[in-house]
Design a protein around this motif. Structure first.
Motif, PDB file in Angstrom:
ATOM      1  N   LYS B  43     -13.617  -3.967  74.672  1.00 17.85           N
ATOM      2  CA  LYS B  43     -13.136  -2.884  73.563  1.00 17.85           C
ATOM      3  C   LYS B  43     -14.480  -2.952  73.033  1.00 17.85           C
ATOM      4  CE  LYS B  43     -10.550  -1.993  70.013  1.00 17.85           C
ATOM      5  NZ  LYS B  43      -9.318  -0.334  70.006  1.00 17.85           N
ATOM      6  N   TRP B  45     -15.839  -0.713  70.604  1.00 19.48           N
ATOM      7  CA  TRP B  45     -15.126  -0.402  68.597  1.00 19.48           C
ATOM      8  C   TRP B  45     -13.924   0.465  68.885  1.00 19.48           C
ATOM      9  CZ3 TRP B  45     -20.361   2.103  67.520  1.00 19.48           C
ATOM     10  CH2 TRP B  45     -21.542   1.078  66.631  1.00 19.48           C
ATOM     11  N   THR B  46     -13.873   1.817  69.026  1.00 20.92           N
ATOM     12  CA  THR B  46     -12.458   2.297  68.962  1.00 20.92           C
ATOM     13  C   THR B  46     -12.378   2.421  71.073  1.00 20.92           C
ATOM     14  OG1 THR B  46     -12.731   4.666  68.930  1.00 20.92           O
ATOM     15  CG2 THR B  46     -11.940   2.892  67.237  1.00 20.92           C
ATOM     16  N   TRP B  47     -13.281   2.271  71.086  1.00 27.63           N
ATOM     17  CA  TRP B  47     -13.289   2.728  73.001  1.00 27.63           C
ATOM     18  C   TRP B  47     -13.494   2.084  73.704  1.00 27.63           C
ATOM     19  CZ3 TRP B  47     -14.592   8.550  74.901  1.00 27.63           C
ATOM     20  CH2 TRP B  47     -15.618   8.984  73.799  1.00 27.63           C
ATOM     21  N   TYR B 115     -10.070   9.868  81.072  1.00 28.29           N
ATOM     22  CA  TYR B 115      -9.190   9.187  80.500  1.00 28.29           C
ATOM     23  C   TYR B 115      -7.688   9.799  80.776  1.00 28.29           C
ATOM     24  CZ  TYR B 115     -13.281   7.472  78.993  1.00 28.29           C
ATOM     25  OH  TYR B 115     -15.117   6.642  78.717  1.00 28.29           O
ATOM     26  N   GLU B 116      -6.771  10.724  81.031  1.00 26.45           N
ATOM     27  CA  GLU B 116      -6.287  11.335  81.419  1.00 26.45           C
ATOM     28  C   GLU B 116      -6.603  11.415  82.331  1.00 26.45           C
ATOM     29  OE1 GLU B 116      -4.973  14.284  78.058  1.00 26.45           O
ATOM     30  OE2 GLU B 116      -6.257  13.282  77.010  1.00 26.45           O
ATOM     31  N   VAL B 214     -22.188   4.319  73.165  1.00 25.30           N
ATOM     32  CA  VAL B 214     -20.990   3.493  72.194  1.00 25.30           C
ATOM     33  C   VAL B 214     -21.230   2.137  73.026  1.00 25.30           C
ATOM     34  CG1 VAL B 214     -18.858   3.363  71.575  1.00 25.30           C
ATOM     35  CG2 VAL B 214     -19.743   5.490  72.244  1.00 25.30           C
ATOM     36  N   ARG B 275     -24.924  18.784  65.598  1.00 28.04           N
ATOM     37  CA  ARG B 275     -23.471  19.206  66.828  1.00 28.04           C
ATOM     38  C   ARG B 275     -23.365  20.960  66.911  1.00 28.04           C
ATOM     39  NH1 ARG B 275     -22.390  15.248  70.176  1.00 28.04           N
ATOM     40  NH2 ARG B 275     -20.786  15.729  70.279  1.00 28.04           N
ATOM     41  N   MET B 283     -24.106  11.849  68.865  1.00 26.23           N
ATOM     42  CA  MET B 283     -22.837  11.061  68.449  1.00 26.23           C
ATOM     43  C   MET B 283     -22.790  10.266  68.134  1.00 26.23           C
ATOM     44  SD  MET B 283     -20.424  13.276  65.889  1.00 26.23           S
ATOM     45  CE  MET B 283     -18.836  12.927  66.007  1.00 26.23           C
ATOM     46  N   ALA B 284     -23.194   8.819  69.647  1.00 28.51           N
ATOM     47  CA  ALA B 284     -22.928   7.343  68.645  1.00 28.51           C
ATOM     48  C   ALA B 284     -23.938   7.221  67.979  1.00 28.51           C
ATOM     49  CB  ALA B 284     -23.013   6.605  69.962  1.00 28.51           C
ATOM     50  N   GLY B 287     -23.859   9.110  63.904  1.00 24.96           N
ATOM     51  CA  GLY B 287     -22.074   9.061  63.948  1.00 24.96           C
ATOM     52  C   GLY B 287     -21.992   8.220  62.708  1.00 24.96           C
ATOM     53  N   PRO B 288     -20.648   8.473  62.944  1.00 21.59           N
ATOM     54  CA  PRO B 288     -19.866   7.198  61.701  1.00 21.59           C
ATOM     55  C   PRO B 288     -19.767   6.500  61.613  1.00 21.59           C
ATOM     56  CG  PRO B 288     -18.378   8.931  62.451  1.00 21.59           C
ATOM     57  CD  PRO B 288     -19.735   8.518  63.456  1.00 21.59           C
ATOM     58  N   GLY B 289     -20.826   4.799  61.241  1.00 24.43           N
ATOM     59  CA  GLY B 289     -21.123   3.354  60.509  1.00 24.43           C
ATOM     60  C   GLY B 289     -22.420   3.583  61.847  1.00 24.43           C
ATOM     61  N   VAL B 290     -23.211   4.558  61.874  1.00 25.92           N
ATOM     62  CA  VAL B 290     -24.548   3.845  62.485  1.00 25.92           C
ATOM     63  C   VAL B 290     -25.214   4.674  62.292  1.00 25.92           C
ATOM     64  CG1 VAL B 290     -25.310   3.449  64.978  1.00 25.92           C
ATOM     65  CG2 VAL B 290     -22.656   4.063  65.056  1.00 25.92           C
TER      66      VAL B 290
END
Lengths: 412, 412, 412
Positions: B43, B45-47, B115-116, B214, B275, B283-284, B287-290
């Protein structure tokens, strides 16, 4: 103001010199100047006070003894702080030491060389063609000796120690508009202001350019924190529009008041940022580590600048008076301005407090009653309000004073 | 730099794959990469790190056994991370799994589906008309298994732990401009910079796109506070002007230096906000929190993007060299910049300190002496001063260094 | 909403009067008003509550007893708060007390004189020519007595004590658009909002203009800190575009939401700063020492203003409904807005959290996923995000709520 000019202009007012000292003595008879003497060789921050310099005879003659140029005719004929010289030179070598101004060929240029010294003469460009001989004798009987740089100030004490300083430079031999016009306007303002009491303390400084201000400040560092605003004055007699040079900070209350007064009082003027209009002692007062916001007011440029044509004929009492009135009005607003702060809540019951202004009495004020009432929060001065509402300072001041007299505001 | 490209471009460099690992090994022979392995299923973060994927044989054939499409011909013929398949399908069903790019009908598109998941082939749009049979056999021998995503970095220690990170992505099978050009420029810059000492520490990262960054950041959170600036590199070989994408913050020192260098060094370039030019691993990092300010430098867009036409034929050593020089100059200014702070008071006695610059030697510098002197208050860097005065960084740096050598300033 | 207007408009609704009190009683039957009584003579900050005023018979007649003007015909025929009078006057003296509106000669003007009192009649400008006699008898049987100024409020409690106040004024006899349209829209909004729960507490105030608001606030100072935003409503029935007057602060969340809603919902509207569109009780609420940000929404100007032509014929239910919907939407956004703050790090793994939006479902949202994700730092509200991205508030709210439901954000 022309009297002072006529009496002093032709003096040999070099930065440390007898002519400069005599000029100070002359002015001391008008306003009670305090004179600070800083001896030659004194270290003033990164600078060093130069020696006193004087010149006796100086001339160029041909080998038959015919004088081609003589210092007696004009103080500008040798460069300020010229080295002494006495020798026979070829025409070629003479030419290297003969300064002219080709843009103004009928005038003698004003030249100086305080720190990288050499000998030199100045002459009308038109006259170069007279030098037809092969060799000339050059003679300058100049002298360098220990002396004292003199800075003088006159102080009018106010309600507070916070000080506004006005500066002009008294050096530049035989120049009129460049220097002396600022001096005479400054002296007249000092005389007029001495008759009233003021909020600020005012200091009027007469100095030799740059080194004078650096010397004064470096030897009196304790004064610096008290200096809140400054105005440098020069070139105020010629026929040109006024030029406002802003402070280094660029938007202090003084900048805004000066611009406001010029916009209201003058048909036309120009404005530029710090050091982009004309360079003078604001670089010392408002420069690194000193930071006293200092505007400069002049009528720069003018074509006679730094030549023998900068003489009493190009300046007028009328121009001097206009500049003087302008500066007095700037000082008036600066001195009388205050920050009103509301004690009331809600919109004021105007008719109940006799604060209603009929539009037939003052239309502009009538239209702005509410806006003035909304601007009494303690974050704007009376001047700020007048400026924002494009109103006369006096009108706003009188109206806000009414609020003060009714107990509706305090002065912050 | 073309050698690295020619050696690696045709490899099956999927995000977790043998081809990717082989490419890393190849580069490790040039610069000493440290390799971080993050196992499938971790895992981040969210990935979640995906499985390793590999493909053996893969083809489409008619029911007589004639191969219509064969993976052997081009790694792009199946979608990255395609599911395995082995069945007879109708032409209609085949068509749903056959990807083409109608805008570029002669090229095979690069498609992926990490992923899909689904199975799928890619083919030139022009070739669709060859599929005239009713039924086909589709065969993909792909395998998903536990593996390790690999992020590699090479670190050049500087005087400080504060780090500048350069990032390129090594994934994308058979793509050249998209990815590999950034890799080869990054490797060359790393080699060149390893020869000198620097103020900042530099990290050179090679990653699989997005998930690589990430994974690296999420597994090394302690590094994040040290990362002060970042540059993402890709698409640097094609014939187009440079595109500067600003950081998320938009006006950091890095943004300003990059813009300044591009303006001075290039005839033309374009610039856009975060972007809005091209999306990648900024973006990583940014991006948010970094929030590591990361610019992106590319020559995007180009018509061959994500097709089999993105091959060595569309990139040139000359373009790569121009981009490399540009980035080195940005890093040079970033690394050498400092904030000078005045120790002197008043205007400096220039001739006394040998700081006078004759206009015949450097006119631009001569005109700006005073402005430079006024900007040494400790709130501007040497670069800020150069930019504000529209001067060469090196000229200003050399002149301000003189003040430092005379003891007139400190470095903040 | 026209029913309330038709029932109340012709009443003698002076600021402290029976007609005003009757109107309040009428509205109390619709919404449960709480009535605050402030007695005549009470000091309210800088103001004083006036006496109750009533008028019995009032007329002008010639000396033969023929009535030329009679208050029975229209409440506007005498000025509000007229002094009583009973005397024979010359035509010249009468003319000084006879108010007309030359710009609208067929209508009776509405005039008042609450604080600098006099007697006076109002009449159509066209009718002046009928006054041909030399002398007239003027009679006004008006009465000043102790009474109570009445301010009424209806409060809907929300999740928090933080309060949004809506204000309309109920005074102005025989006026419809000026006052009553704001009242009826306010009452309808109150009824509709009472059916749901809300974040904010809402207060609906009906007051006599200015003095009512000043009296209410000065007698309830403890309420002021709870008042977060305010809206003043009036002149909403006539045929003109809406006019948004901003708060004194000028760019509060309420200002921005009101502008956003008007831009999205209306073909056209106009906007102006505080007190530059139309003056009303926002001067009390948003004035010195109170500072509750209050916008004003009206359809000002209209030609029938302050005349007998401001009657039910110039307003329509359709206009009232449009204004009501607009205000409800402003309140909806204000009430539902919140500040989302990211808990995640790095870009979110969208497909892993079912947060991917297909462009075929919502193109605008699809294009802005990443921008929304980048704006969840806790410094922007959902409305701010919608406004910055030029999106529908509801779309952004629904999407950000998904992040909340997945545990990816908190509400600050």
């Amino acid at each position: 103001m022309m009297e002072l000019i006529n009496d002093l202009w032709f003096k040999r007012r070099d930065i440390v010199s007898d002519g400069y000292d005599e000029s100070l003595d002359y002015i001391s008879k008008t306003i009670p100047l305090k004179i600070h003497e800083i001896p030659s060789g004194t270290k003033c921050w990164t600078w060093i006070v130069p020696e006193k310099w004087s010149a006796g005879e100086a001339y160029i003659e041909d080998l038959k003894g015919n004088k081609v140029l003589d210092l007696k005719d004009c103080p500008l004929h040798i460069i300020s702080y010229s080295l002494p010289v006495d020798k026979i030179v070829t025409r070629a070598e003479l030419m290297k030491h003969l300064h002219t101004n080709p843009q103004r060929p009928g005038a003698i240029p004003f030249e100086f060389n305080y720190y990288e010294r050499d000998w030199g003469f100045c002459i009308q460009h038109n006259r170069l063609k007279e030098f037809t001989k092969d060799r000339y004798r050059v003679f300058i009987d100049s002298k360098f000796e220990k002396g004292s740089l003199k800075v003088s100030d006159y102080t009018i004490k106010g309600e507070t120690d916070e000080t506004v300083v006005l500066v002009a430079h008294l050096c530049h031999p035989a120049m009129v508009n460049d220097g002396l016009t600022g001096v005479t306007v400054l002296v007249d303002i000092a005389k007029e202001m001495s008759l009233k009491t003021h909020h600020y303390t005012y200091k009027f400084l007469l100095v030799p350019e740059t080194i004078g201000s650096v010397a004064y400040l470096s030897q009196n560092e304790d004064i610096i924190p008290k200096l809140k605003y400054g105005i440098f004055l020069e070139m105020l007699g010629n026929n040109n529009i006024h030029a406002l040079q802003l402070t280094r900070q660029g938007s202090t209350r003084l900048d805004r008041i000066a611009r406001y007064v010029m916009k209201r009082e003058l048909t036309n003027f120009r404005e530029g940022p710090f050091r982009k209009v004309i360079g003078n002692d604001e670089m010392a007062f408002n420069g690194p580590g000193v930071n006293v916001p200092m505007i400069s007011i002049s009528r720069y440029p003018y074509p006679e600048y730094h030549t023998s044509d900068d003489n009493p004929g190009i300046v007028s009492e009328e121009n001097l008076n206009e500049s003087k009135a302008l500066i007095l009005e700037i000082l008036n607003i600066l001195d009388n301005d205050y920050i009103p702060k509301r004690k009331f809540k809600g919109p004021v019951f105007l008719s109940g407090y006799d604060l209603w202004i009929d539009w037939r009495i003052n239309k502009k004020l009538n239209e702005n009653i509410e806006q003035i009432m909304l601007k009494l929060e303690g974050d704007k001065s009376v001047f700020d309000i007048a400026k924002e509402l494009n109103m006369e300072f006096n009108d706003v001041q009188n109206y806000v004073n009414k609020f003060f007299n009714k107990g509706l505001i305090t002065k912050v």
